[in-house]
Write a protein that holds these residues in place. Structure first.
Motif, PDB file in Angstrom:
ATOM      1  N   PHE A 249     -13.253  -7.203  -5.694  1.00 54.53           N
ATOM      2  CA  PHE A 249     -12.510  -8.108  -6.311  1.00 54.53           C
ATOM      3  C   PHE A 249     -13.279  -8.755  -5.249  1.00 54.53           C
ATOM      4  O   PHE A 249     -13.806  -8.705  -3.719  1.00 54.53           O
ATOM      5  CB  PHE A 249     -10.779  -7.257  -6.146  1.00 54.53           C
ATOM      6  N   THR A 250     -13.105 -10.104  -5.733  1.00 55.42           N
ATOM      7  CA  THR A 250     -13.616 -11.195  -5.419  1.00 55.42           C
ATOM      8  C   THR A 250     -12.991 -11.492  -3.699  1.00 55.42           C
ATOM      9  O   THR A 250     -13.344 -12.924  -3.570  1.00 55.42           O
ATOM     10  CB  THR A 250     -14.092 -11.598  -5.639  1.00 55.42           C
ATOM     11  N   GLY A 251     -11.622 -11.727  -3.902  1.00 56.22           N
ATOM     12  CA  GLY A 251     -10.336 -12.625  -3.299  1.00 56.22           C
ATOM     13  C   GLY A 251     -10.443 -11.622  -2.118  1.00 56.22           C
ATOM     14  O   GLY A 251     -10.770 -10.746  -1.661  1.00 56.22           O
ATOM     15  N   LYS A 252      -9.500 -11.972  -1.195  1.00 54.18           N
ATOM     16  CA  LYS A 252      -9.429 -10.997  -0.278  1.00 54.18           C
ATOM     17  C   LYS A 252      -8.720  -9.810  -0.696  1.00 54.18           C
ATOM     18  O   LYS A 252      -8.085 -10.129  -1.768  1.00 54.18           O
ATOM     19  CB  LYS A 252      -8.267 -11.417   0.856  1.00 54.18           C
ATOM     20  N   GLY A 253      -8.263  -8.687   0.008  1.00 54.79           N
ATOM     21  CA  GLY A 253      -8.093  -7.781  -0.722  1.00 54.79           C
ATOM     22  C   GLY A 253      -6.548  -7.804  -0.028  1.00 54.79           C
ATOM     23  O   GLY A 253      -6.325  -8.836   0.799  1.00 54.79           O
ATOM     24  N   ARG A 254      -6.056  -6.753  -0.923  1.00 59.11           N
ATOM     25  CA  ARG A 254      -4.502  -7.612  -0.857  1.00 59.11           C
ATOM     26  C   ARG A 254      -4.293  -6.011  -1.383  1.00 59.11           C
ATOM     27  O   ARG A 254      -4.388  -4.959  -2.367  1.00 59.11           O
ATOM     28  CB  ARG A 254      -4.087  -8.441  -1.563  1.00 59.11           C
ATOM     29  N   GLY A 266      -9.356  -8.638 -16.849  1.00 61.63           N
ATOM     30  CA  GLY A 266      -7.871  -8.252 -16.482  1.00 61.63           C
ATOM     31  C   GLY A 266      -7.972  -9.100 -15.711  1.00 61.63           C
ATOM     32  O   GLY A 266      -8.514  -9.573 -14.989  1.00 61.63           O
ATOM     33  N   TYR A 267      -6.427  -9.267 -14.861  1.00 60.52           N
ATOM     34  CA  TYR A 267      -5.929 -10.042 -14.348  1.00 60.52           C
ATOM     35  C   TYR A 267      -5.289  -9.763 -12.510  1.00 60.52           C
ATOM     36  O   TYR A 267      -4.415  -8.691 -13.258  1.00 60.52           O
ATOM     37  CB  TYR A 267      -4.964 -11.395 -15.141  1.00 60.52           C
ATOM     38  N   ILE A 268      -5.464 -10.062 -11.682  1.00 63.27           N
ATOM     39  CA  ILE A 268      -4.466  -9.384 -10.495  1.00 63.27           C
ATOM     40  C   ILE A 268      -4.889 -10.985  -9.464  1.00 63.27           C
ATOM     41  O   ILE A 268      -5.138 -11.936  -9.373  1.00 63.27           O
ATOM     42  CB  ILE A 268      -5.657  -8.692  -9.765  1.00 63.27           C
ATOM     43  N   GLY A 269      -3.740 -11.006  -9.160  1.00 64.78           N
ATOM     44  CA  GLY A 269      -3.248 -12.130  -8.518  1.00 64.78           C
ATOM     45  C   GLY A 269      -1.495 -11.652  -7.618  1.00 64.78           C
ATOM     46  O   GLY A 269      -1.534 -11.007  -7.244  1.00 64.78           O
ATOM     47  N   PHE A 270      -2.071 -13.252  -6.962  1.00 59.77           N
ATOM     48  CA  PHE A 270       0.037 -12.284  -5.225  1.00 59.77           C
ATOM     49  C   PHE A 270      -0.606 -11.306  -4.920  1.00 59.77           C
ATOM     50  O   PHE A 270      -1.912 -10.911  -4.945  1.00 59.77           O
ATOM     51  CB  PHE A 270       1.049 -12.552  -6.097  1.00 59.77           C
ATOM     52  N   GLY A 271       0.309 -11.006  -4.320  1.00 60.93           N
ATOM     53  CA  GLY A 271      -0.254  -9.670  -3.472  1.00 60.93           C
ATOM     54  C   GLY A 271       0.492 -10.385  -2.129  1.00 60.93           C
ATOM     55  O   GLY A 271       0.047 -11.620  -1.445  1.00 60.93           O
ATOM     56  N   ALA A 276      -1.759 -13.012   4.705  1.00 56.68           N
ATOM     57  CA  ALA A 276      -1.109 -13.649   4.299  1.00 56.68           C
ATOM     58  C   ALA A 276       0.060 -13.382   2.589  1.00 56.68           C
ATOM     59  O   ALA A 276       0.090 -12.099   2.190  1.00 56.68           O
ATOM     60  CB  ALA A 276      -1.463 -15.441   4.104  1.00 56.68           C
ATOM     61  N   THR A 277       0.760 -14.528   2.201  1.00 53.89           N
ATOM     62  CA  THR A 277       1.103 -13.972   0.865  1.00 53.89           C
ATOM     63  C   THR A 277       0.453 -14.594   0.112  1.00 53.89           C
ATOM     64  O   THR A 277       0.440 -15.791  -0.204  1.00 53.89           O
ATOM     65  CB  THR A 277       2.308 -14.441   0.746  1.00 53.89           C
ATOM     66  N   ALA A 278      -0.436 -14.249  -0.613  1.00 61.65           N
ATOM     67  CA  ALA A 278      -1.915 -14.800  -1.189  1.00 61.65           C
ATOM     68  C   ALA A 278      -0.795 -15.175  -2.835  1.00 61.65           C
ATOM     69  O   ALA A 278       0.288 -15.117  -3.288  1.00 61.65           O
ATOM     70  CB  ALA A 278      -2.722 -13.745  -1.944  1.00 61.65           C
ATOM     71  N   ASP A 279      -1.348 -16.731  -3.280  1.00 57.66           N
ATOM     72  CA  ASP A 279      -1.173 -16.827  -4.010  1.00 57.66           C
ATOM     73  C   ASP A 279      -2.420 -17.261  -5.456  1.00 57.66           C
ATOM     74  O   ASP A 279      -1.823 -18.151  -6.079  1.00 57.66           O
ATOM     75  CB  ASP A 279      -0.734 -18.954  -3.888  1.00 57.66           C
TER      76      ASP A 279
END
Length: 336
Positions: A249-254, A266-271, A276-279
């Protein structure tokens, strides 16, 4: 530190006060934009750690916690969403333990759900907070039927998905968030039997994002004790009962993120990240094993929300912080 309030921090802080990343402006070079549209609010009380899933062309929200933080107001109400009218209808209450972090899947037009952290309504005096009860919901009759208990035992925050008429469930943790369960099970709805399959090899064990696309299961990110926010991502092939490592996953680990599947993506977001709380939201291309960042959500960032897809549209709502009840849809749009 991964406790019931879903605080995923390495320092003493709160997710509410953490700063967001800089706004993301998608273009053909760095992302695949889509449209977020605010819908009518969820008709029940605001809640966190509920479970959202789909049967046919309808969405469903089950249970959760109507209180925030370490407070507990566990609920067992059950709601049906019609995307054609943007209306919610309350259905028969869940007869299992009023709980948060219930999980499940749909098979042949029926829902199958269970586990979670809840009140032992059916077994007074039982002090084990985790559940292993498992239930079938028939939307045509608006009826719940008790099925064989989840064979992995009591736990919360599992992953679950359906592949070719078979349900899969596993991972999770205990209430203290000390256990990192990696066992994985398949469920045969026709025989009402559980069978253990190959354990999940990934880092995360709770708050893991998971979905199924094209006869394969996908799972990754998530939290683990002690204080890990994972980024690894895996594909499960039921034909050979094997997990294969895919692109991280290329965003911050969550952990405790939202997820849904549309077509071959597939879509992954927030968390909750470690600070932080990811947006942000990311799209995973199963054909090319590649991640791309998509539009940042225009509303409140959150974790512990419900998320599902109906007919090529993603839906997200409720969640922390603040026992939210707003509801949104995501319409993907390709960039030429």
């Amino acid at each position: 530190m991964f406790k019931k309030a879903c605080i995923l921090l390495l320092v003493v802080s709160t997710l509410i006060s953490c700063k967001k990343d800089k706004p993301f402006v998608p273009n053909s070079a760095n992302g695949l934009p889509g449209y977020w549209t605010k819908l009518g609010d969820f008709a029940g009380v605001g809640r966190v750690r509920s479970f959202g899933f789909t049967i046919g062309g309808k969405g469903y929200i089950l249970g959760g916690n109507a209180a925030s933080g370490f407070n507990s107001q566990l609920i067992n109400d059950f709601w049906e969403y019609d995307p054609k009218t943007d209306k919610w209808t309350q259905k028969a209450d869940y007869p299992g333990q009023a709980a948060e972090y219930i999980r499940g899947f749909a098979i042949n037009g029926k829902g199958y759900v269970g586990t979670g952290y809840g009140q032992r309504l059916a077994t007074p005096g039982d002090e084990i907070p985790q559940n292993n009860d498992f239930w079938e919901y028939d939307p045509a009759a608006d009826k719940w039927t008790r099925k064989a208990d989840f064979a992995g035992g009591e736990r919360e925050n599992v992953i679950a998905f359906e592949i070719n008429g078979t349900g899969y469930m596993g991972l999770g943790t205990d209430n203290a968030y000390n256990a990192n369960f990696k066992d994985f099970w398949k469920y045969n709805a026709a025989t009402d039997k559980w069978t253990r399959v190959t354990d999940y090899p990934g880092t995360g064990s709770f708050g893991v994002a998971a979905f199924a696309i094209g006869g394969k299961g996908y799972a990754g990110t998530g939290g683990a004790s002690p204080e890990i926010a994972a980024k690894d991502f895996w594909q499960y092939d039921p034909a050979i009962d094997k997990w294969t490592k895919k692109a991280d996953f290329t965003g911050k680990g969550r952990a405790f993120s939202g997820q849904f599947a549309i077509d071959t993506y597939g879509y992954i977001g927030f968390g909750s990240t470690v600070d932080a709380t990811a947006d942000d939201w990311f799209r995973y291309d199963t054909d090319n094993d590649r991640w791309a960042k998509i539009t940042v959500f225009p509303g409140n960032s959150r974790y512990d929300m419900v998320s599902f897809a109906i007919d090529g549209i993603g839906y997200v709502g409720t969640g922390n912080p603040g026992v939210l009840k707003d509801f949104w849809k995501f319409t993907p749009r390709k960039v030429n």
